[in-house]
Write an enzyme that holds these catalytic residues in place. Structure first.
Site, PDB file in Angstrom:
ATOM      1  N   LYS A 182       0.613  -1.219   0.032  1.00  0.00           N
ATOM      2  CA  LYS A 182      -0.001   0.047  -0.110  1.00  0.00           C
ATOM      3  C   LYS A 182       0.849   1.359   0.077  1.00  0.00           C
ATOM      4  O   LYS A 182       2.125   1.253   0.319  1.00  0.00           O
ATOM      5  CB  LYS A 182      -0.927  -0.045   1.278  1.00  0.00           C
ATOM      6  N   TYR A 233      13.036  31.699   4.305  1.00  0.00           N
ATOM      7  CA  TYR A 233      11.805  32.376   4.800  1.00  0.00           C
ATOM      8  C   TYR A 233      11.589  32.814   6.170  1.00  0.00           C
ATOM      9  O   TYR A 233      12.035  32.086   7.080  1.00  0.00           O
ATOM     10  CB  TYR A 233      10.555  31.591   4.322  1.00  0.00           C
TER      11      TYR A 233
END
Ligand SMILES: *Cc1c(COP(=O)(O)O)cnc(C)c1O
Length: 369
Positions: free
Chosen positions: A38, A264
């Protein structure tokens, strides 16, 4: 191993085979093996990994959702595919692509029975999931008679297996609880088995269960994380080989004067002169902001370099002051050193989350010989 020219997730298929053989050796040769693929085979590559596992002759593959199983069938995978958490909206597709559902509630049982009937199917294999303490998905022990009466006289479905999932197979402090789950599963599985006119198989263990509770292996074991190289404890990690190495290269190097900032919000402030490197991967590639601001290290020419400032969408910066390196040099984000488990731990998460989060934007490269 080839030097990276850009961000790549290198996947070592020899390590996958090693892990498979190791896990296989921990249960009886007659016990079936289901390989959980999965979430893009835990963030690696579902198709290529499923192909390798098919060649290694695993008995089953498992995905979480129908869409993942359809992708494997479209790639030519023939091995039986178990769908752990199918949604009623996808039942028709599930049948069209010969996938086998986990049936975990009366809603899914009745919905699937109806769909199999609409499609004119008989003896369609389904797997009944019971809740023995995880409290996530599954029928209760008291539901057995109602389930059987729902199926009585209906030829559409056949109970191929009965299963449950352990809540804390990796935590030996919870051994008493796990023992209770095993006992309850035993009661449920034999209860159903005794009431059917045909035989079914039973399964309970995930990777840590295979290691810690081999006596409860029943007819099949289900392994995910172990195949990818992690065993939830150091003793087992040392026997397994991580299959995935996330590599990148230095895009640009800057010398930062005292009092300048990096990134940032000016989150990194340097009190002295430093040298930084900008790397071409960020939170959109699966390295989240929680790894920034000095928490986590990557490896540059064998040396540890902290991720500094805020991780950006497509980039991150590291401190390479005192490390001998140049633009274009290879960086190991995780692999052998730090391992994905060590990397994840710095931000209070687990290897499962880090690995499955590596986005599809990152190229996968396979190593076989
Ligand atoms: C994901 C999953 C597994 C695999 O667990 P690992 O700890 O990765 O081995 C097994 N069974 C079920 C039901 C699962 O959802």
């Amino acid at each position: 191993m080839p030097r990276a020219q850009e961000t790549v997730l290198e996947i070592d298929l020899r390590a996958l085979e090693h892990n498979y053989r190791y896990l296989r050796s921990k249960s009886k040769p007659t016990t079936k093996f289901l390989a959980v693929v999965k979430a893009f085979a835990y963030g690696s590559d579902s198709i290529r990994i499923a192909q390798e596992l098919e060649n290694l002759e695993v008995d089953y593959l498992a995905v979480a959702y129908v869409k993942e199983g359809v992708q494997l069938r479209n790639a030519g995978i023939k091995t039986p595919i178990f769908v752990l958490h199918p949604q009623a909206a996808n039942f028709k597709e599930l049948i069209d692509f010969d996938l086998e559902p986990s049936i975990y509630s009366f809603r899914t049982l009745k919905g699937f029975l109806q769909k199999a009937s609409d499609q004119g199917r008989t003896n369609y294999p389904v797997h009944l999931k019971f809740n023995t303490g995880l409290n996530r998905l599954g029928f209760k022990v008291q539901d057995i008679d109602s389930i059987l009466s729902c199926l009585n006289g209906r030829g559409e479905l056949k109970i191929a297996s009965v299963f449950s999932h352990l809540a804390a197979s990796d935590d030996l402090n919870e051994a008493d609880f796990t023992q209770k789950q095993i006992e309850l599963f035993e009661k449920i599985a034999t209860g159903i088995d005794g009431k059917l006119t045909y035989s079914l198989f039973k399964h309970l263990l995930n990777t840590s269960g295979i290691i810690n509770y081999p006596e409860a292996q029943y007819d099949m074991v289900r392994s995910g994380i172990g195949l990818y190289g992690f065993g939830n404890e150091a003793r087992i990690d040392s026997e397994l080989k991580p299959i995935a190495t996330l590599k990148t290269v230095i895009s640009q190097i800057h010398t930062i004067a005292p009092d300048e900032t990096v990134g940032y919000n000016r989150a990194f402030r340097s009190e002295k002169q430093r040298v930084t490197a900008t790397l071409p991967l960020g939170h959109a590639d699966g390295i989240g902001r929680q790894y920034g601001n000095g928490k986590t290290f990557v490896t540059v020419n064998g040396k540890k370099a902290p991720i500094i400032g805020n991780v950006c969408m497509d980039m991150m910066m590291i401190d390479i002051t005192d490390i001998n390196c140049k633009e274009g040099d290879e960086i190991i984000i995780f692999g052998e050193e730090p391992t994905a488990e060590e990397f994840a731990t710095t931000a209070n998460t687990i290897s499962y989350e880090l690995l499955t989060g590596i986005s599809q934007r990152v190229n996968r490269v396979f190593i076989k010989e």
